[in-house]
Design a protein around this motif. Sequence first.
Motif, PDB file in Angstrom:
ATOM      1  N   THR A  85       0.831  -1.195   0.000  1.00  0.00           N
ATOM      2  CA  THR A  85       0.000   0.000   0.000  1.00  0.00           C
ATOM      3  C   THR A  85       0.867   1.247   0.000  1.00  0.00           C
ATOM      4  O   THR A  85       1.983   1.257   0.526  1.00  0.00           O
ATOM      5  CB  THR A  85      -0.931   0.036   1.232  1.00  0.00           C
ATOM      6  OG1 THR A  85      -0.145  -0.010   2.427  1.00  0.00           O
ATOM      7  CG2 THR A  85      -1.885  -1.139   1.221  1.00  0.00           C
ATOM      8  N   GLY A  86       0.346   2.308  -0.594  1.00  0.00           N
ATOM      9  CA  GLY A  86       1.070   3.565  -0.661  1.00  0.00           C
ATOM     10  C   GLY A  86       0.396   4.502  -1.646  1.00  0.00           C
ATOM     11  O   GLY A  86      -0.514   4.107  -2.389  1.00  0.00           O
ATOM     12  N   ASP A  87       0.854   5.745  -1.667  1.00  0.00           N
ATOM     13  CA  ASP A  87       0.280   6.735  -2.564  1.00  0.00           C
ATOM     14  C   ASP A  87       0.556   6.383  -4.023  1.00  0.00           C
ATOM     15  O   ASP A  87       1.476   5.607  -4.345  1.00  0.00           O
ATOM     16  CB  ASP A  87       0.872   8.121  -2.269  1.00  0.00           C
ATOM     17  CG  ASP A  87       0.479   8.636  -0.899  1.00  0.00           C
ATOM     18  OD1 ASP A  87      -0.537   8.161  -0.357  1.00  0.00           O
ATOM     19  OD2 ASP A  87       1.209   9.504  -0.362  1.00  0.00           O
ATOM     20  N   ASN A  88      -0.228   6.986  -4.912  1.00  0.00           N
ATOM     21  CA  ASN A  88       0.052   6.848  -6.340  1.00  0.00           C
ATOM     22  C   ASN A  88       1.444   7.383  -6.634  1.00  0.00           C
ATOM     23  O   ASN A  88       1.833   8.448  -6.150  1.00  0.00           O
ATOM     24  CB  ASN A  88      -0.982   7.627  -7.161  1.00  0.00           C
ATOM     25  CG  ASN A  88      -2.356   6.992  -7.104  1.00  0.00           C
ATOM     26  OD1 ASN A  88      -2.483   5.774  -7.062  1.00  0.00           O
ATOM     27  ND2 ASN A  88      -3.395   7.820  -7.077  1.00  0.00           N
ATOM     28  N   GLY A  89       2.199   6.647  -7.437  1.00  0.00           N
ATOM     29  CA  GLY A  89       3.549   7.067  -7.792  1.00  0.00           C
ATOM     30  C   GLY A  89       4.606   6.681  -6.792  1.00  0.00           C
ATOM     31  O   GLY A  89       5.794   6.989  -6.994  1.00  0.00           O
ATOM     32  N   GLU A 115      -3.760  -2.855  -8.188  1.00  0.00           N
ATOM     33  CA  GLU A 115      -4.976  -2.076  -7.949  1.00  0.00           C
ATOM     34  C   GLU A 115      -6.242  -2.890  -8.224  1.00  0.00           C
ATOM     35  O   GLU A 115      -7.253  -2.363  -8.688  1.00  0.00           O
ATOM     36  CB  GLU A 115      -4.979  -0.807  -8.814  1.00  0.00           C
ATOM     37  CG  GLU A 115      -3.798   0.116  -8.580  1.00  0.00           C
ATOM     38  CD  GLU A 115      -3.858   0.820  -7.225  1.00  0.00           C
ATOM     39  OE1 GLU A 115      -4.914   0.748  -6.573  1.00  0.00           O
ATOM     40  OE2 GLU A 115      -2.856   1.436  -6.841  1.00  0.00           O
ATOM     41  N   VAL A 116      -6.199  -4.173  -7.902  1.00  0.00           N
ATOM     42  CA  VAL A 116      -7.324  -5.038  -8.265  1.00  0.00           C
ATOM     43  C   VAL A 116      -8.532  -4.815  -7.367  1.00  0.00           C
ATOM     44  O   VAL A 116      -9.686  -5.027  -7.788  1.00  0.00           O
ATOM     45  CB  VAL A 116      -6.886  -6.527  -8.224  1.00  0.00           C
ATOM     46  CG1 VAL A 116      -6.662  -6.988  -6.795  1.00  0.00           C
ATOM     47  CG2 VAL A 116      -7.910  -7.418  -8.916  1.00  0.00           C
ATOM     48  N   ALA A 117      -8.312  -4.381  -6.124  1.00  0.00           N
ATOM     49  CA  ALA A 117      -9.427  -4.282  -5.175  1.00  0.00           C
ATOM     50  C   ALA A 117     -10.122  -2.930  -5.191  1.00  0.00           C
ATOM     51  O   ALA A 117     -11.200  -2.774  -4.611  1.00  0.00           O
ATOM     52  CB  ALA A 117      -8.928  -4.577  -3.758  1.00  0.00           C
ATOM     53  N   VAL A 149       4.643   1.299   1.116  1.00  0.00           N
ATOM     54  CA  VAL A 149       5.574   1.720   0.072  1.00  0.00           C
ATOM     55  C   VAL A 149       5.551   3.235  -0.017  1.00  0.00           C
ATOM     56  O   VAL A 149       4.480   3.843  -0.178  1.00  0.00           O
ATOM     57  CB  VAL A 149       5.205   1.101  -1.293  1.00  0.00           C
ATOM     58  CG1 VAL A 149       6.200   1.526  -2.370  1.00  0.00           C
ATOM     59  CG2 VAL A 149       5.132  -0.420  -1.189  1.00  0.00           C
ATOM     60  N   SER A 150       6.710   3.853   0.111  1.00  0.00           N
ATOM     61  CA  SER A 150       6.843   5.281  -0.130  1.00  0.00           C
ATOM     62  C   SER A 150       7.974   5.465  -1.135  1.00  0.00           C
ATOM     63  O   SER A 150       8.553   4.475  -1.598  1.00  0.00           O
ATOM     64  CB  SER A 150       7.116   6.052   1.172  1.00  0.00           C
ATOM     65  OG  SER A 150       8.269   5.539   1.815  1.00  0.00           O
ATOM     66  N   GLU A 151       8.293   6.697  -1.479  1.00  0.00           N
ATOM     67  CA  GLU A 151       9.236   6.950  -2.571  1.00  0.00           C
ATOM     68  C   GLU A 151      10.576   6.251  -2.326  1.00  0.00           C
ATOM     69  O   GLU A 151      11.386   6.683  -1.516  1.00  0.00           O
ATOM     70  CB  GLU A 151       9.457   8.459  -2.732  1.00  0.00           C
ATOM     71  CG  GLU A 151      10.318   8.831  -3.919  1.00  0.00           C
ATOM     72  CD  GLU A 151       9.719   8.387  -5.254  1.00  0.00           C
ATOM     73  OE1 GLU A 151      10.491   8.069  -6.177  1.00  0.00           O
ATOM     74  OE2 GLU A 151       8.471   8.365  -5.368  1.00  0.00           O
ATOM     75  N   GLY A 152      10.786   5.142  -3.032  1.00  0.00           N
ATOM     76  CA  GLY A 152      12.075   4.451  -2.983  1.00  0.00           C
ATOM     77  C   GLY A 152      12.302   3.608  -1.751  1.00  0.00           C
ATOM     78  O   GLY A 152      13.404   3.078  -1.559  1.00  0.00           O
ATOM     79  N   GLY A 196      -2.494  -1.357  -3.573  1.00  0.00           N
ATOM     80  CA  GLY A 196      -3.630  -0.479  -3.350  1.00  0.00           C
ATOM     81  C   GLY A 196      -3.177   0.778  -2.646  1.00  0.00           C
ATOM     82  O   GLY A 196      -2.122   0.799  -2.005  1.00  0.00           O
ATOM     83  N   THR A 197      -3.956   1.830  -2.769  1.00  0.00           N
ATOM     84  CA  THR A 197      -3.585   3.098  -2.135  1.00  0.00           C
ATOM     85  C   THR A 197      -4.074   3.202  -0.693  1.00  0.00           C
ATOM     86  O   THR A 197      -3.632   4.083   0.043  1.00  0.00           O
ATOM     87  CB  THR A 197      -4.151   4.284  -2.941  1.00  0.00           C
ATOM     88  OG1 THR A 197      -5.581   4.135  -3.041  1.00  0.00           O
ATOM     89  CG2 THR A 197      -3.534   4.340  -4.328  1.00  0.00           C
ATOM     90  N   ASP A 198      -4.970   2.326  -0.289  1.00  0.00           N
ATOM     91  CA  ASP A 198      -5.599   2.441   1.025  1.00  0.00           C
ATOM     92  C   ASP A 198      -5.531   1.099   1.745  1.00  0.00           C
ATOM     93  O   ASP A 198      -5.937   0.062   1.199  1.00  0.00           O
ATOM     94  CB  ASP A 198      -7.059   2.869   0.848  1.00  0.00           C
ATOM     95  CG  ASP A 198      -7.733   3.255   2.153  1.00  0.00           C
ATOM     96  OD1 ASP A 198      -7.229   2.868   3.212  1.00  0.00           O
ATOM     97  OD2 ASP A 198      -8.770   3.935   2.088  1.00  0.00           O
ATOM     98  N   THR A 199      -5.040   1.107   2.975  1.00  0.00           N
ATOM     99  CA  THR A 199      -4.928  -0.142   3.733  1.00  0.00           C
ATOM    100  C   THR A 199      -6.291  -0.773   4.010  1.00  0.00           C
ATOM    101  O   THR A 199      -6.376  -1.992   4.193  1.00  0.00           O
ATOM    102  CB  THR A 199      -4.216   0.108   5.077  1.00  0.00           C
ATOM    103  OG1 THR A 199      -4.931   1.119   5.806  1.00  0.00           O
ATOM    104  CG2 THR A 199      -2.779   0.564   4.851  1.00  0.00           C
ATOM    105  N   THR A 200      -7.360   0.028   4.026  1.00  0.00           N
ATOM    106  CA  THR A 200      -8.683  -0.528   4.302  1.00  0.00           C
ATOM    107  C   THR A 200      -9.155  -1.474   3.198  1.00  0.00           C
ATOM    108  O   THR A 200     -10.029  -2.311   3.430  1.00  0.00           O
ATOM    109  CB  THR A 200      -9.724   0.591   4.477  1.00  0.00           C
ATOM    110  OG1 THR A 200      -9.808   1.358   3.266  1.00  0.00           O
ATOM    111  CG2 THR A 200      -9.343   1.510   5.623  1.00  0.00           C
ATOM    112  N   LEU A 201      -8.560  -1.358   2.008  1.00  0.00           N
ATOM    113  CA  LEU A 201      -8.919  -2.266   0.920  1.00  0.00           C
ATOM    114  C   LEU A 201      -8.581  -3.707   1.257  1.00  0.00           C
ATOM    115  O   LEU A 201      -9.164  -4.633   0.685  1.00  0.00           O
ATOM    116  CB  LEU A 201      -8.195  -1.857  -0.368  1.00  0.00           C
ATOM    117  CG  LEU A 201      -8.586  -0.522  -0.989  1.00  0.00           C
ATOM    118  CD1 LEU A 201      -7.624  -0.174  -2.128  1.00  0.00           C
ATOM    119  CD2 LEU A 201     -10.012  -0.562  -1.510  1.00  0.00           C
TER     120      LEU A 201
END
Length: 388
Positions: free
Chosen positions: A33-37, A333-335, A379-382, A361-366
């Motif tokens: 999980t983490g932000d887009n990009g 991003e399947v969920a 996951v964050s930048e690098g 996914g972008t949100d842990t609640t998924l």
Amino acid sequence: MPDSVRLTRLTLADFRNYASVSMSIGARLVALTGDNGAGKTNLLEAVSLLTPGRGLRRAAFAEIVRKVAAGIVSDSDHAARPAPSGWSVSVLLEGPGGETRIGTGYAPETGGRRVRIDGADARTADELSDYLRVLWLVPAMDGLFTGPAGERRRFLDRLVLAVDPGHGRRVADFDKAMRQRNRLLEDGGEAAWLDAVEAQIASLGTAMAFARRETVSLLSGLIEEHASDDAFPRAALALEGPFEDLAAATPAADLEDAFADLLKRMRPRDRAAGRTLEGPHRTDLAVTHLAKAMPAGLASTGEQKALLIGLVLAHAELTGRVCGLTPVLLLDEVAAHLDPGRRAALFARLDLLGGQVFMTGTDTTLFQALPADAQRFAVSEGTVRAID
């Protein structure tokens, strides 16, 4: 039951936005999980490159190298070094033969991509299939049923490749022979040369067609086994196109000769068109929503997504049965676009498959409905950090 295969460590160097990262993996179901990009899909792409081919993005290997804006990398000890020119990916995997280290990388100064297995250079990337099968579902595939036939054909050939590693070489050799024929037609090549290259095309094309037909038949049978699963609608699969019509009307033993004869008769038309107009390179994969008896391309966006997920899950199960090894499944991003009920059904089905699955996914609640023994990473930048 297929033998279990799972990654226990993933290590990257100078790959996309990662200078260096190493992940210790202790579960079959893994959520990133983490932000887009942030680099979630980059991790999936890295795993996808541990199979023959160019991975889930089909990127040129030089494009994957980590970009450094100033052209110089400053290390933690303040030393400077040139920007990277290559990248590497390696994993430790547990399989039926015990622990194996496999890796691949790109270094232009040594001739491009290399593959190593337990420290020894592999002759070709095809050897990776002896240890690992990797399948994926990414957002770019959401338009599969409404997009061009070429995308569905590429998808079909990936389905075949997972259960028949020799299919990739046949397709590559077929494409090469087709280019040779097109050049001969354009240049007014001699009939004897055309006869020879058309015989090669007919042999390879017939083998391709039989492999596709066998995979579609096996996959259709497995989908039928899950007829009672209403979380993901069943798909009916068929191969369509002039070549498939020829194959249906011709005894299997005579198909190669019939295709060679067709190529010979089509020379004037193909020469005028500047390309070969008929053959398995024009085949389309037709998918139907069985419950509604409608082409998948006419179903709603949500129904198309559910059809595609069901198809990929069935293929993962088929791959395990045919190859005897559970595949590694990459779901990007399947969920995000599934309702909670269908999301829970997906996770339950993945758990039953028995193979290792990486999801983003972008949100842990998924991923709240994942089993308790699933593993989660932020996951964050690098960087990648395990979440307790």
